[in-house]
Write an enzyme that holds these catalytic residues in place. Sequence first.
Site, PDB file in Angstrom:
ATOM      1  N   ARG A  85       0.864  -1.185   0.000  1.00 19.29           N
ATOM      2  CA  ARG A  85       0.000   0.000   0.000  1.00 19.29           C
ATOM      3  C   ARG A  85       0.896   1.228   0.000  1.00 19.29           C
ATOM      4  O   ARG A  85       1.724   1.405   0.893  1.00 19.29           O
ATOM      5  CB  ARG A  85      -0.896  -0.015   1.240  1.00 19.29           C
ATOM      6  CG  ARG A  85      -1.863   1.159   1.328  1.00 19.29           C
ATOM      7  CD  ARG A  85      -2.641   1.098   2.651  1.00 19.29           C
ATOM      8  NE  ARG A  85      -3.407  -0.130   2.734  1.00 19.29           N
ATOM      9  CZ  ARG A  85      -3.456  -0.897   3.826  1.00 19.29           C
ATOM     10  NH1 ARG A  85      -2.762  -0.579   4.903  1.00 19.29           N
ATOM     11  NH2 ARG A  85      -4.193  -1.993   3.842  1.00 19.29           N
TER      12      ARG A  85
ATOM     13  N   ARG B 268      -1.054   6.180   9.690  1.00 21.51           N
ATOM     14  CA  ARG B 268      -1.049   5.691   8.310  1.00 21.51           C
ATOM     15  C   ARG B 268      -1.349   6.802   7.310  1.00 21.51           C
ATOM     16  O   ARG B 268      -1.388   7.975   7.659  1.00 21.51           O
ATOM     17  CB  ARG B 268      -2.037   4.536   8.195  1.00 21.51           C
ATOM     18  CG  ARG B 268      -1.661   3.375   9.140  1.00 21.51           C
ATOM     19  CD  ARG B 268      -2.495   2.153   8.887  1.00 21.51           C
ATOM     20  NE  ARG B 268      -2.068   1.028   9.720  1.00 21.51           N
ATOM     21  CZ  ARG B 268      -2.585  -0.188   9.616  1.00 21.51           C
ATOM     22  NH1 ARG B 268      -3.534  -0.448   8.734  1.00 21.51           N
ATOM     23  NH2 ARG B 268      -2.159  -1.165  10.412  1.00 21.51           N
TER      24      ARG B 268
ATOM     25  N   LYS C 198      -2.676   0.494  15.165  1.00 25.72           N
ATOM     26  CA  LYS C 198      -2.733   1.369  14.000  1.00 25.72           C
ATOM     27  C   LYS C 198      -3.474   2.668  14.325  1.00 25.72           C
ATOM     28  O   LYS C 198      -4.329   2.706  15.214  1.00 25.72           O
ATOM     29  CB  LYS C 198      -3.405   0.655  12.829  1.00 25.72           C
ATOM     30  CG  LYS C 198      -4.843   0.232  13.082  1.00 25.72           C
ATOM     31  CD  LYS C 198      -5.373  -0.571  11.904  1.00 25.72           C
ATOM     32  CE  LYS C 198      -6.785  -1.097  12.178  1.00 25.72           C
ATOM     33  NZ  LYS C 198      -7.298  -1.920  11.069  1.00 25.72           N
TER      34      LYS C 198
ATOM     35  N   LYS D 214      -5.210   6.261  12.356  1.00 26.53           N
ATOM     36  CA  LYS D 214      -5.638   6.824  11.070  1.00 26.53           C
ATOM     37  C   LYS D 214      -6.073   8.273  11.232  1.00 26.53           C
ATOM     38  O   LYS D 214      -6.761   8.623  12.193  1.00 26.53           O
ATOM     39  CB  LYS D 214      -6.790   5.989  10.501  1.00 26.53           C
ATOM     40  CG  LYS D 214      -6.400   4.542  10.219  1.00 26.53           C
ATOM     41  CD  LYS D 214      -7.580   3.722   9.717  1.00 26.53           C
ATOM     42  CE  LYS D 214      -7.168   2.280   9.433  1.00 26.53           C
ATOM     43  NZ  LYS D 214      -8.318   1.460   8.963  1.00 26.53           N
TER      44      LYS D 214
ATOM     45  N   CYS E 231     -14.558  -4.296   0.617  1.00 26.48           N
ATOM     46  CA  CYS E 231     -13.127  -4.494   0.822  1.00 26.48           C
ATOM     47  C   CYS E 231     -12.636  -5.575  -0.136  1.00 26.48           C
ATOM     48  O   CYS E 231     -13.414  -6.183  -0.871  1.00 26.48           O
ATOM     49  CB  CYS E 231     -12.843  -4.884   2.264  1.00 26.48           C
ATOM     50  SG  CYS E 231     -13.452  -6.520   2.720  1.00 26.48           S
TER      51      CYS E 231
ATOM     52  N   CYS F 229      -6.870 -11.629   0.953  1.00 28.87           N
ATOM     53  CA  CYS F 229      -6.790 -11.223   2.358  1.00 28.87           C
ATOM     54  C   CYS F 229      -6.850 -12.438   3.278  1.00 28.87           C
ATOM     55  O   CYS F 229      -7.811 -13.214   3.231  1.00 28.87           O
ATOM     56  CB  CYS F 229      -7.921 -10.266   2.700  1.00 28.87           C
ATOM     57  SG  CYS F 229      -7.892  -9.754   4.433  1.00 28.87           S
TER      58      CYS F 229
ATOM     59  N   CYS G 129     -14.779  -9.480   6.720  1.00 29.16           N
ATOM     60  CA  CYS G 129     -14.535  -9.810   8.126  1.00 29.16           C
ATOM     61  C   CYS G 129     -14.889  -8.571   8.944  1.00 29.16           C
ATOM     62  O   CYS G 129     -15.223  -7.529   8.368  1.00 29.16           O
ATOM     63  CB  CYS G 129     -13.074 -10.227   8.333  1.00 29.16           C
ATOM     64  SG  CYS G 129     -11.913  -8.836   8.401  1.00 29.16           S
TER      65      CYS G 129
ATOM     66  N   CYS H  28     -12.425  -2.638   6.899  1.00 28.09           N
ATOM     67  CA  CYS H  28     -11.790  -1.977   5.756  1.00 28.09           C
ATOM     68  C   CYS H  28     -12.791  -1.405   4.756  1.00 28.09           C
ATOM     69  O   CYS H  28     -12.528  -0.382   4.139  1.00 28.09           O
ATOM     70  CB  CYS H  28     -10.846  -2.953   5.053  1.00 28.09           C
ATOM     71  SG  CYS H  28      -9.458  -3.497   6.073  1.00 28.09           S
TER      72      CYS H  28
END
Length: 563
Positions: free
Chosen positions: A74, A144, A206, A208, A426, A432, A471, A475
């Site tokens: 990414r 990110r 993470k 964002k 996603c 994935c 899931c 995303c």
Amino acid sequence: MSEQKLSDNERLKGQSNFLRGTITQDLQDELTGGFNGDNFMLIRFHGMYQQDDRDIRNERTAQKLEPLHNVMLRARLPGGIITPKQWLVIDKFAEESTMYGSIRLTTRQTFQFHGVLKRDIKHMHQTLNSTGIDSIATAGDVNRNVLCTSNPVESELHQEAYDWAKKISEHLLPKTRAYLEVWLDGERLDTPDQEPILGSTYLPRKFKTTVVIPPQNDVDVHANDLNFVAIADNSKLVGFNVLVGGGLAMTHGDTATYPRKATDFGFIPLSHTLAVAEAVVTTQRDMGNRVERKNAKTKYTLERVGVEVFKAEVEKRAGIQFAESRPYEFTGRGDRFGWVDGIDGKQHLTLFIENGRILDFPGKPLKTGLREIAKIHKGDFRLTANQNLIIAGVPKKDKAKIEKLALAHGLIDDSVSEQRKNSMACVALPTCPLAMAEAERFLPEFVTEIEGVLAKHGVTDDSIIFRVTGCPNGCGRAMLAEIGLVGKAPGRYNLHLGGNREGTRIPRMYKENITDRQILEDIDALVGRWAQEREAGEGFGDFVIRAGIIAPVVDSARDFYAV
């Protein structure tokens, strides 16, 4: 918390020599196509995830072969702006050096390469670097890729907001030289690495960040840890309202996890932007949960220590006081398709790219079309957080040439419905490793089914924000949809209802672990009621709340799982 055993990820980061690990040595290991030990996780801090093609995993196992390991990369692209010259470079690499040949536009307003084999990874990073792009901190426990509203109209305001997105991204980047040394053969220095903002073990989870320009909530602020809502005076940016603690991921069966809207901390002038960004990050760094990763995100820190405690610590560290929030309103969050006039006298063409997948499809050679446009375009490309692409800054004299190429390659298709434009998924299977059900491959045909339902009930002039994730990790941002499907098992999903068009309300689970046929039956019945009973201009998500079909989520920590 210090007396409890830390998550193993904390050990991994602490022993990684500032994210170097033994990645360089691992690249020389030809006995496996994957990465060994801690390096499997460490490459995420360099913008990559190790994956394999799950469609052929069983076949390879039967042949006594390891899974077909590869990586997804990414890119870091603050605000999603890329030049045509850069586009041609990534197009060439995708064509020649990936298993799938595609470029994928993501919900993080950047592009991804899928299916890069180990032998080509270093070449990939060096190719991107040659054109001014990297993948530093696009995954892992760091801040990110910073999102920014893709606004092709208010060009001057957008330029200011975009500049701040870049500044925030650069300010919060890891300072380690690991990326330079591992991928770009940079010289190792004797001076020790230091991470004054992220710390030697980086963030607990993470993180964002977005910059958004009302009235378009096209970056879905409530899906993010830190958001700067642009406040303008006479079309001039004067400051930001700061929203903290949004996030959508959860874990099936664990009621201690839940999606959460961001909390409005208040207004700051522009001069405080970087100090506040740093203060929020360092407060989360020091207060976040490093024992249980499922509860390590900023949203859980706010709930655990209290919003006012967290906010006061941010004010202390930044040396500021938040003022009362300035008024603003979100009226929508979709992209504005087709040609739009900018205030700068130039034209901007927004293209719908289903699932963000840029490839040459039968009758729709999208990848070739964008390559041909990139060869002649003098402006830039702007990727949106909804997986679409804007050909921006087109002089009026070039409009006809650009449009002709777009039409010839299927990049403009007037038959695409509003429903399809407002649907998103996603990646999920086959790449994935977390996917429990299909999403990207499931979406197109299921949207066709929804289009049929809308036609049946005479509401084809309207649409529903519909999203699918394979899931519960969030995303595809299904937890901000009017209808959100969350993968539970192959062919089965949890059905959530009750988000709104503005993206300011979390939907609630309506039915659990049901098939796509059962979901379609429910949608049919609910759309039938919506068509007959709705008030003027009432969206589907607002209707199901008003009609008592589903209760609104008011406080996620306390009522998301309430019956």
